[in-house]
Design a protein around this motif. Structure first.
Motif, mmCIF file in Angstrom:
data_model
loop_
_atom_site.group_PDB
_atom_site.id
_atom_site.type_symbol
_atom_site.label_atom_id
_atom_site.label_comp_id
_atom_site.label_asym_id
_atom_site.label_seq_id
_atom_site.Cartn_x
_atom_site.Cartn_y
_atom_site.Cartn_z
ATOM 1 N N GLY A 1 0.805 -1.205 0.000
ATOM 2 C CA GLY A 1 0.000 0.000 0.000
ATOM 3 C C GLY A 1 0.844 1.263 0.000
ATOM 4 O O GLY A 1 1.866 1.343 0.680
ATOM 5 N N HIS A 2 0.413 2.238 -0.791
ATOM 6 C CA HIS A 2 1.030 3.570 -0.789
ATOM 7 C C HIS A 2 0.254 4.394 0.230
ATOM 8 O O HIS A 2 -0.781 4.983 -0.082
ATOM 9 N N THR A 3 0.765 4.420 1.450
ATOM 10 C CA THR A 3 -0.044 4.748 2.613
ATOM 11 C C THR A 3 0.658 5.771 3.497
ATOM 12 O O THR A 3 1.875 5.674 3.701
ATOM 13 N N PRO A 4 -0.057 6.738 4.080
ATOM 14 C CA PRO A 4 0.558 7.668 5.030
ATOM 15 C C PRO A 4 1.151 6.917 6.224
ATOM 16 O O PRO A 4 0.665 5.842 6.597
ATOM 17 N N PRO A 5 2.192 7.460 6.847
ATOM 18 C CA PRO A 5 2.887 6.703 7.908
ATOM 19 C C PRO A 5 2.003 6.327 9.079
ATOM 20 O O PRO A 5 2.163 5.256 9.662
ATOM 21 N N GLU A 6 1.046 7.187 9.438
ATOM 22 C CA GLU A 6 0.195 6.886 10.590
ATOM 23 C C GLU A 6 -0.787 5.757 10.308
ATOM 24 O O GLU A 6 -1.421 5.233 11.227
ATOM 25 N N HIS A 7 -0.912 5.355 9.043
ATOM 26 C CA HIS A 7 -1.827 4.265 8.673
ATOM 27 C C HIS A 7 -1.078 3.073 8.068
ATOM 28 O O HIS A 7 -1.708 2.179 7.493
ATOM 29 N N ASP A 8 0.240 3.057 8.201
ATOM 30 C CA ASP A 8 1.054 2.049 7.529
ATOM 31 C C ASP A 8 1.256 0.792 8.371
ATOM 32 O O ASP A 8 1.778 -0.200 7.875
ATOM 33 N N GLY A 9 0.868 0.825 9.639
ATOM 34 C CA GLY A 9 1.125 -0.338 10.479
ATOM 35 C C GLY A 9 2.551 -0.399 10.964
ATOM 36 O O GLY A 9 3.167 -1.477 10.972
ATOM 37 N N TYR A 10 3.090 0.768 11.384
ATOM 38 C CA TYR A 10 4.446 0.784 11.943
ATOM 39 C C TYR A 10 4.497 -0.186 13.125
ATOM 40 O O TYR A 10 3.529 -0.304 13.882
ATOM 41 N N PRO A 11 5.611 -0.905 13.314
ATOM 42 C CA PRO A 11 5.631 -2.015 14.274
ATOM 43 C C PRO A 11 5.302 -1.668 15.721
ATOM 44 O O PRO A 11 4.924 -2.555 16.493
ATOM 45 N N THR A 12 5.472 -0.406 16.116
ATOM 46 C CA THR A 12 5.124 -0.034 17.487
ATOM 47 C C THR A 12 3.817 0.754 17.566
ATOM 48 O O THR A 12 3.434 1.202 18.653
ATOM 49 N N ASP A 13 3.126 0.942 16.445
ATOM 50 C CA ASP A 13 1.803 1.573 16.463
ATOM 51 C C ASP A 13 0.762 0.484 16.736
ATOM 52 O O ASP A 13 0.077 -0.002 15.838
ATOM 53 N N LEU A 14 0.656 0.116 17.996
ATOM 54 C CA LEU A 14 -0.070 -1.089 18.375
ATOM 55 C C LEU A 14 -1.523 -0.801 18.736
ATOM 56 O O LEU A 14 -1.851 0.274 19.246
ATOM 57 N N ILE A 15 -2.355 -1.801 18.473
ATOM 58 C CA ILE A 15 -3.726 -1.824 18.974
ATOM 59 C C ILE A 15 -3.742 -2.796 20.149
ATOM 60 O O ILE A 15 -3.554 -4.009 19.964
ATOM 61 N N PHE A 16 -3.946 -2.285 21.363
ATOM 62 C CA PHE A 16 -4.015 -3.156 22.523
ATOM 63 C C PHE A 16 -5.373 -3.860 22.568
ATOM 64 O O PHE A 16 -6.368 -3.377 22.021
ATOM 65 N N PRO A 17 -5.440 -5.016 23.231
ATOM 66 C CA PRO A 17 -6.705 -5.777 23.262
ATOM 67 C C PRO A 17 -7.849 -4.988 23.887
ATOM 68 O O PRO A 17 -7.649 -4.204 24.820
ATOM 69 N N ARG A 18 -9.054 -5.224 23.375
ATOM 70 C CA ARG A 18 -10.241 -4.577 23.940
ATOM 71 C C ARG A 18 -10.511 -5.064 25.363
ATOM 72 O O ARG A 18 -11.143 -4.363 26.159
ATOM 73 N N SER A 19 -10.020 -6.256 25.697
ATOM 74 C CA SER A 19 -10.216 -6.808 27.034
ATOM 75 C C SER A 19 -9.273 -6.205 28.061
ATOM 76 O O SER A 19 -9.369 -6.509 29.241
ATOM 77 N N GLY A 20 -8.345 -5.361 27.618
ATOM 78 C CA GLY A 20 -7.387 -4.746 28.528
ATOM 79 C C GLY A 20 -5.991 -5.321 28.351
ATOM 80 O O GLY A 20 -5.805 -6.438 27.878
ATOM 81 N N TRP A 21 -5.017 -4.531 28.740
ATOM 82 C CA TRP A 21 -3.622 -4.929 28.565
ATOM 83 C C TRP A 21 -2.783 -4.271 29.633
ATOM 84 O O TRP A 21 -2.806 -3.053 29.810
ATOM 85 N N GLU A 22 -2.068 -5.077 30.407
ATOM 86 C CA GLU A 22 -1.189 -4.523 31.425
ATOM 87 C C GLU A 22 -0.061 -3.752 30.762
ATOM 88 O O GLU A 22 0.333 -4.036 29.632
ATOM 89 N N SER A 23 0.485 -2.798 31.471
ATOM 90 C CA SER A 23 1.529 -1.941 30.909
ATOM 91 C C SER A 23 2.859 -2.677 30.899
ATOM 92 O O SER A 23 3.727 -2.463 31.738
ATOM 93 N N ARG A 24 2.989 -3.590 29.935
ATOM 94 C CA ARG A 24 4.228 -4.376 29.831
ATOM 95 C C ARG A 24 5.277 -3.687 28.967
ATOM 96 O O ARG A 24 6.431 -4.043 28.974
ATOM 97 N N ASP B 1 -0.402 -8.959 10.022
ATOM 98 C CA ASP B 1 0.066 -8.400 11.287
ATOM 99 C C ASP B 1 1.502 -7.898 11.151
ATOM 100 O O ASP B 1 2.299 -8.431 10.371
ATOM 101 N N HIS B 2 1.814 -6.847 11.947
ATOM 102 C CA HIS B 2 3.154 -6.254 11.883
ATOM 103 C C HIS B 2 3.633 -5.831 13.263
ATOM 104 O O HIS B 2 4.390 -4.869 13.411
ATOM 105 N N ARG B 3 3.201 -6.548 14.292
ATOM 106 C CA ARG B 3 3.609 -6.217 15.658
ATOM 107 C C ARG B 3 5.092 -6.458 15.857
ATOM 108 O O ARG B 3 5.612 -7.513 15.506
ATOM 109 N N MET B 4 5.795 -5.497 16.427
ATOM 110 C CA MET B 4 7.234 -5.626 16.632
ATOM 111 C C MET B 4 7.544 -6.850 17.494
ATOM 112 O O MET B 4 6.901 -7.079 18.524
ATOM 113 N N ASP B 5 8.506 -7.637 17.053
ATOM 114 C CA ASP B 5 9.019 -8.822 17.729
ATOM 115 C C ASP B 5 8.147 -10.060 17.556
ATOM 116 O O ASP B 5 8.611 -11.171 17.812
#
Length: 528
Positions: A139-162, A191-195
């Motif tokens: 995709g030819h996509t702006p950076p905020e919509h590109d799925g950068y590896p640390t631009d994460l979506i945390f779970p809707r059920s909650g996520w501890e600050s790890r 998916d593009h989650r870092m690590d």
């Protein structure tokens, strides 16, 4: 993270050198151990992971085709979609249930169909137990919509600050906007989650995103049911039917990475097409367009037809990763690395009704030497053609380049980075979100010289490129057209050329062997 990412990954990987993996049998290929330079197995850089489950005979499961996702709403300028990433169940192996992490709970995810110039907006909701990021590959996509590896979506059920990451994280959902200012092409999203990209794609987070335009639709190529997307990947299965993957943390929460002997890449012993093992497709004796996507973590394929058709080329390529070719190219075989796409025409008119044609993988051994089967079951009228000209393809020239950048993809020795196993690097550095490898003026055209010490499929975000040369000579037979991923062999050098247009911001480029990517073989470039 609480300690540096590099230190935690090195420590975790080093501690796992002797960790047992239940149900797995290691096939050494030509490798010598966990710290080798990248052992070759079945034409791929990686280590074979064998299933504990009984695998079906090839040709016993029909080919599924992923459903096309309907927009939730539309207006004059855009189509709006909602996708929920969640756990689902699939009968991939007959009689066994596999838990998948899927877009809308299915694997592959639903296909999104877009049109050039019409905006596509996708809200991704995360009902999985781990963070995710979504990258529209190609995709030819702006950076905020590109799925950068640390631009994460945390779970809707909650996520501890790890994690303490410099990315733009959100809770529960995220809206991605794709302008679609690009030509018709076979794209895919994953998916593009870092690590953790490797295990999360392996568990099912991948789907097609097809783009159409007027130029493509004016061509007399096969359409409708004769335009078939084929997502090819390999997996291994535990005895209960679950995906078998050598992750250091089974919950994909704490330790990133894989058991040390799999750092070169994970190769499964079951070949799936659209999520089905060695399936078959019933076809008529006419032309079909197949959109071939190699969605494997590490496996390469050399695809041939057996028997080969008489009087015509087995494959006629009409498009590459990022769009139509200028003119069709005939191939006896297709060699494809992870993330590459080839749109090919196969003409079944040379086969009599009742013929079974096997799509063979000549890089495979045993079960992995077969991909799927085509059964010619009927006669039909064919009003399609393969025209001599496909698109207004304009080659970029070396003289148009403003600058050059060099990137070496290699595995560094332990004494370079301290104790522990070798690490995958670009220009001797492991990935950090805070480090920029290249700063590039907007609308600059550049030549990048890419070199390797073992096999790496190299992918650049934002841009599409053309291949200028390999090892000082002409491009290879599979380098034609607009690419976003290039298959580089061991000790190989290639020059690519591209224009960095459209958007300023920070993007990544990386190896698309997903175990290499997770082991830090990624770097940033910034368009300024």
């Amino acid at each position: 993270m609480s300690m540096s990412r590099r230190d935690s990954l090195r420590l975790a990987t080093f501690s796992a050198v002797a960790a047992p993996l239940a149900g797995a049998v290691v096939s050494c290929g030509n490798g010598t151990g966990g710290n080798d330079s990248g052992n070759e197995n079945e034409g791929s850089t990686g280590r074979l992971l064998e299933s504990a489950a009984d695998l079906p005979e090839p040709g016993t499961v029909p080919l599924p085709v992923p459903p096309v996702l309907e927009p939730r709403s539309s207006d004059a300028e855009a189509d709006y979609y909602v996708i929920t990433q969640r756990s689902g169940e699939a009968e991939i192996l007959p009689g066994l249930i596999t838990e998948v992490w899927g877009y809308d709970g299915i694997f592959p995810g639903p296909t999104i169909v877009s049109r050039t110039g019409r905006r596509t907006v996708v809200e991704h909701r995360n009902d999985l137990p781990v963070p995710v990021a979504v990258h529209l590959h190609g995709g030819h996509t702006p950076p905020e919509h590109d799925g950068y590896p640390t631009d994460l979506i945390f779970p809707r059920s909650g996520w501890e600050s790890r994690y303490e990451l410099p990315g733009d994280t959100t809770e529960g959902s995220r809206v991605y906007e794709y302008p679609m200012n690009q030509p018709a092409a076979t794209l895919w999203y994953h998916d593009h989650r870092m690590d953790f990209t490797g295990p999360q794609v392996y568990k099912g987070l991948a789907g097609f995103h097809l783009v159409h335009d007027d130029e493509e639709e004016a061509l007399p190529l096969p359409t409708g049911d004769r335009d078939v997307p084929l997502m090819i990947c390999d997996r291994a299965f535990d005895e209960d039917g679950s995906f078998l993957y050598p992750a250091l943390s089974s919950d994909l929460v704490s330790e990133p990475g894989v058991a040390n002997q799999y750092m070169s890449g994970v190769l499964g012993d079951a070949i799936l097409v659209n999520g089905a093992p060695w399936p078959y497709l019933e076809v008529a004796d006419v032309r079909y367009r197949f959109r071939l996507l190699n969605a494997s973590n590490a496996r390469r394929y050399r695809l041939v037809l057996d028997p080969a058709p008489e009087g015509v080329a087995p494959f006629v390529q009409v498009a590459s990763d990022a769009g139509l070719l200028g003119a069709p190219i005939e191939h006896d075989a297709i060699v494809t690395a992870p993330a590459e796409r080839f749109d090919v025409i196969v003409d079944f008119s040379g086969y009599s009704v009742g013929t079974e044609v096997v799509l063979v993988n000549e890089f495979g051994e045993g079960r992995t030497a077969e991909v799927m089967r085509f059964r010619v079951t009927s006669e039909a009228r064919d009003d399609t053609e393969i025209p001599d000209r496909l698109s207004d393809f304009v080659p970029l020239t070396r003289e148009s380049a403003d600058a050059e950048h060099r990137a070496r993809f290699s595995r560094e020795a332990p004494n370079t980075h301290g104790p522990g196993p070798n690490l995958w690097t670009i220009n001797g550095q492991t990935f950090s979100p805070d480090t920029v490898d290249a700063r590039i003026p907007l609308d600059s055209t550049q030549v990048w010289r890419l070199t390797t010490n073992v096999h790496h499929p190299v992918h650049l975000h934002l841009v599409r490129f053309q291949v200028l040369s390999r090892n000082g000579g002409a491009p290879g037979p599979y380098d034609a057209g607009w690419k976003d991923t290039i298959d580089l062999g061991s000790e190989e050098e290639a020059e690519i050329i591209m224009t960095f247009s459209g958007y300023r911001g920070k993007f990544v480029y990386h190896c698309h062997n997903l175990e290499h990517e997770d082991m830090m073989m990624m770097a940033n470039f910034e368009v300024t």
